[in-house]
Design a protein around this motif. Structure first.
Motif, PDB file in Angstrom:
ATOM      1  N   ASP A 129       0.790  -1.234   0.000  1.00 50.23           N
ATOM      2  CA  ASP A 129       0.000   0.000   0.000  1.00 50.23           C
ATOM      3  C   ASP A 129       0.820   1.282   0.000  1.00 50.23           C
ATOM      4  O   ASP A 129       0.415   2.288  -0.578  1.00 50.23           O
ATOM      5  N   ILE A 130       1.966   1.265   0.705  1.00 50.50           N
ATOM      6  CA  ILE A 130       2.765   2.487   0.846  1.00 50.50           C
ATOM      7  C   ILE A 130       4.228   2.140   0.594  1.00 50.50           C
ATOM      8  O   ILE A 130       4.757   1.176   1.161  1.00 50.50           O
ATOM      9  N   ILE A 131       4.888   2.922  -0.253  1.00 50.63           N
ATOM     10  CA  ILE A 131       6.316   2.729  -0.536  1.00 50.63           C
ATOM     11  C   ILE A 131       7.014   4.078  -0.407  1.00 50.63           C
ATOM     12  O   ILE A 131       6.625   5.052  -1.058  1.00 50.63           O
ATOM     13  N   PHE A 132       8.045   4.137   0.439  1.00 49.63           N
ATOM     14  CA  PHE A 132       8.872   5.344   0.529  1.00 49.63           C
ATOM     15  C   PHE A 132      10.294   4.925   0.895  1.00 49.63           C
ATOM     16  O   PHE A 132      10.544   3.767   1.236  1.00 49.63           O
ATOM     17  N   GLY A 133      11.234   5.884   0.811  1.00 49.13           N
ATOM     18  CA  GLY A 133      12.639   5.518   0.935  1.00 49.13           C
ATOM     19  C   GLY A 133      13.293   5.946   2.231  1.00 49.13           C
ATOM     20  O   GLY A 133      12.662   5.985   3.290  1.00 49.13           O
ATOM     21  N   THR A 134      14.571   6.287   2.143  1.00 48.54           N
ATOM     22  CA  THR A 134      15.349   6.649   3.330  1.00 48.54           C
ATOM     23  C   THR A 134      15.296   8.146   3.631  1.00 48.54           C
ATOM     24  O   THR A 134      15.514   8.555   4.767  1.00 48.54           O
ATOM     25  N   HIS A 135      15.035   8.952   2.611  1.00 52.33           N
ATOM     26  CA  HIS A 135      15.163  10.405   2.758  1.00 52.33           C
ATOM     27  C   HIS A 135      13.925  11.063   3.341  1.00 52.33           C
ATOM     28  O   HIS A 135      13.981  12.214   3.788  1.00 52.33           O
ATOM     29  N   ASN A 136      12.784  10.364   3.318  1.00 47.07           N
ATOM     30  CA  ASN A 136      11.528  10.989   3.755  1.00 47.07           C
ATOM     31  C   ASN A 136      10.793  10.143   4.786  1.00 47.07           C
ATOM     32  O   ASN A 136       9.569  10.053   4.779  1.00 47.07           O
ATOM     33  N   VAL A 137      11.555   9.529   5.677  1.00 47.56           N
ATOM     34  CA  VAL A 137      10.979   8.751   6.769  1.00 47.56           C
ATOM     35  C   VAL A 137       9.981   9.596   7.567  1.00 47.56           C
ATOM     36  O   VAL A 137       8.943   9.106   8.017  1.00 47.56           O
ATOM     37  N   PHE A 138      10.294  10.874   7.711  1.00 47.94           N
ATOM     38  CA  PHE A 138       9.462  11.772   8.528  1.00 47.94           C
ATOM     39  C   PHE A 138       8.077  12.003   7.930  1.00 47.94           C
ATOM     40  O   PHE A 138       7.187  12.531   8.599  1.00 47.94           O
ATOM     41  N   LEU A 139       7.851  11.571   6.664  1.00 50.55           N
ATOM     42  CA  LEU A 139       6.571  11.801   5.997  1.00 50.55           C
ATOM     43  C   LEU A 139       5.552  10.692   6.239  1.00 50.55           C
ATOM     44  O   LEU A 139       4.489  10.696   5.618  1.00 50.55           O
ATOM     45  N   LEU A 140       5.855   9.743   7.110  1.00 50.66           N
ATOM     46  CA  LEU A 140       4.973   8.581   7.272  1.00 50.66           C
ATOM     47  C   LEU A 140       3.518   8.984   7.520  1.00 50.66           C
ATOM     48  O   LEU A 140       2.606   8.438   6.890  1.00 50.66           O
ATOM     49  N   ALA A 141       3.278   9.902   8.438  1.00 54.25           N
ATOM     50  CA  ALA A 141       1.888  10.285   8.758  1.00 54.25           C
ATOM     51  C   ALA A 141       1.182  10.868   7.531  1.00 54.25           C
ATOM     52  O   ALA A 141       0.019  10.552   7.263  1.00 54.25           O
ATOM     53  N   GLU A 142       1.891  11.695   6.776  1.00 54.78           N
ATOM     54  CA  GLU A 142       1.306  12.315   5.579  1.00 54.78           C
ATOM     55  C   GLU A 142       0.970  11.262   4.525  1.00 54.78           C
ATOM     56  O   GLU A 142      -0.099  11.295   3.901  1.00 54.78           O
ATOM     57  N   LEU A 143       1.891  10.299   4.318  1.00 56.45           N
ATOM     58  CA  LEU A 143       1.670   9.249   3.326  1.00 56.45           C
ATOM     59  C   LEU A 143       0.550   8.314   3.769  1.00 56.45           C
ATOM     60  O   LEU A 143      -0.271   7.881   2.951  1.00 56.45           O
ATOM     61  N   LEU A 144       0.515   8.012   5.068  1.00 56.92           N
ATOM     62  CA  LEU A 144      -0.547   7.149   5.592  1.00 56.92           C
ATOM     63  C   LEU A 144      -1.911   7.828   5.457  1.00 56.92           C
ATOM     64  O   LEU A 144      -2.903   7.179   5.099  1.00 56.92           O
ATOM     65  N   TYR A 145      -1.957   9.127   5.722  1.00 60.05           N
ATOM     66  CA  TYR A 145      -3.214   9.872   5.584  1.00 60.05           C
ATOM     67  C   TYR A 145      -3.733   9.785   4.147  1.00 60.05           C
ATOM     68  O   TYR A 145      -4.928   9.543   3.914  1.00 60.05           O
TER      69      TYR A 145
END
Length: 470
Positions: A129-145
């Motif tokens: 459902d969600i794929i992101f890398g090493t540089h934007n770990v801090f975006l988890l809440a935004e991506l999950l939303y």
């Protein structure tokens, strides 16, 4: 909406996600659970603490069971086996998701920075459902939303970043010790290593932010910190004005209540005389140095782009041992690098016997697509690599046993870390040099630094007895 800081923006999305999760929990009549599984290095484990911190603040209950409502794999790609392991685990997760279609599966970390991996995931593992890398770990809440609102797959891979986001929530595994990132990325481009391509260029955190984080950790009961970076010895080169790693260590040493300081990983090319002197004079820095060798052949070290020779490495070890006689030295060694001859391998064995490492992480060379070494001729046959690996391991194990035996019968300070899972009524801890000790104790001893008599050396660990204070 406009936000002053990235942290403020992410808090907004944490709050929005929390509203959705509360609504789902009310409909289900139970708490939603989240499982973060970490592969790879200490940097990944630190990232996972942040990821779980975000999920906990959103409202998820942490679990180690992968039958969770949200499962997030924080991946490693240093060796090919790490990638294969993830694909295997995803096959297992797909069966779980068939029974729970509302389950959210996420993948992040180093493996996601490889375009061919993401392409394969999109083709063969469409249930992610969600794929992101090493540089934007801090975006988890935004991506999950975005995933919760749209119901569609979310993919956000950055090629690089100069951004460092502070003040993220975190859930620590241990109450008494913690990893602390002091820098991110790597500029070394060793020819076999994919890390600079997936972690990006070096960027150092502001020393004030590091000190503030450690002070807060100490106020919350932490007695030992592990300073983390791909090459901590080059800390501060991206700052203005520059601050050396040795200078940072001096500042950290001044923090009241902090009892132990560790760090990793150190690159030999950047190990300064200043740093050696600071460690020698410190009362808090642990007497341990992880100093990756990779190969004892100066010819291969040049091909590996390591920027030091066998002779320079041995000189560094000599300086360390002269300044800090009781220091424990550990290392990383690669066997079977392209073009490695028997003479090259014997040079490595020679360094092992001269340095006499306390322990070593030994690896069979793993070809990583996108690195210069992957295109090199003269890949070493598997049977030769295995023979060399076994010979190396035998030499290292014998030396490690002999080194461990030297402290038998002495009394040393041990940080008690956990209840021993194999021996009832026992706990386990570590010496300053990172050696493991098992002794009688209870969970009440965890987090304490106590004097322990090392009664018996058992090859790679000790059986000890706590010394009563008089």
């Amino acid at each position: 909406m406009s936000f002053t800081t990235e942290s403020e923006k992410q808090q907004f999305y944490i709050d929005k996600c929390r509203e959705i999760i509360r609504s789902r929990e009310a409909a289900l009549g139970r708490k939603l659970t989240a499982c973060v599984v970490t592969f790879g290095c200490q940097m990944n484990f630190k990232d996972s603490e942040k990821l779980m911190g975000i999920l906990s603040e959103i409202g998820y209950e942490e679990t180690e069971d992968e039958h969770a409502d949200l499962v997030l794999y924080n991946t490693c790609t240093v060796r090919e086996n790490a990638n294969l392991k993830i694909y295997g685990r995803l096959g297992y997760l797909s069966k779980i998701k068939e029974k729970n279609p509302e389950m959210i599966i996420g993948l992040c970390g180093c493996m996601m920075q490889e375009p061919q991996v993401v392409e394969k995931l999109n083709k063969s593992y469409r249930f992610v459902d969600i794929i992101f890398g090493t540089h934007n770990v801090f975006l988890l809440a935004e991506l999950l939303y975005e995933r919760l609102i749209s119901g569609h797959k979310v993919e956000d891979i950055w090629e690089g970043t100069t951004e460092i986001v502070e003040d993220l929530p975190s859930v620590r595994k241990y109450s008494f010790k913690s990893g602390v990132n002091i820098m991110y990325g790597c500029n070394n481009f060793c020819s076999y290593c994919i890390v600079p391509y997936v972690r990006g260029r070096e960027r150092s955190r502001n020393p004030k932010d590091i000190i503030e984080e450690i002070r807060e950790l100490v106020n919350n009961g932490v007695v030992e910190v592990m300073l983390l970076g791909q090459n901590v010895n080059s800390y501060g080169k991206t700052l203005e004005p520059q601050v050396s790693f040795a200078e940072l260590l001096k500042k950290i040493e001044e923090i009241d209540g902090l009892q132990r300081i560790r760090f990793m990983t150190s690159h030999p090319k950047d190990l300064s005389d200043e740093l050696i002197e600071v460690i020698a004079q410190s009362k808090k820095i642990c007497k341990q140095m992880h100093l990756p060798l990779q190969s004892g052949s100066s010819r291969l070290l040049k091909v590996m782009n390591r920027h030091y020779t066998k002779e320079q490495y041995l000189l560094l070890v000599e300086k360390l041992r002269k300044a800090i006689p009781d220091i424990g030295i550990t290392t990383d060694i690669i066997v079977g690098f392209p073009g490695e001859t028997e003479e090259d391998f014997l040079e490595t064995l020679d360094v092992v016997k001269k340095v006499r490492y306390d322990s070593a992480f030994t690896f069979i060379y793993s070809k990583r697509s996108g690195t210069p070494a992957a295109k090199m001729d003269h890949q070493v046959p598997e049977e030769i690599v295995k023979d060399r690996f076994d010979r190396l391991l035998s030499a290292i194990n014998q030396i490690s046993k002999e080194k461990t035996a030297l402290l038998e019968g002495t009394t040393q300070e041990v940080l008690i870390e956990e209840v021993n899972k194999k021996i009832d009524g026992y706990v386990s801890g570590r010496l300053s040099n990172n050696s493991v000790v098992h002794l009688k104790g209870s969970k009440d001893d965890i987090g304490k630094i106590v004097n322990v008599y090392l009664k018996e050396a058992k090859g790679f660990y000790y059986m000890g007895e706590m010394v009563e204070e008089r």
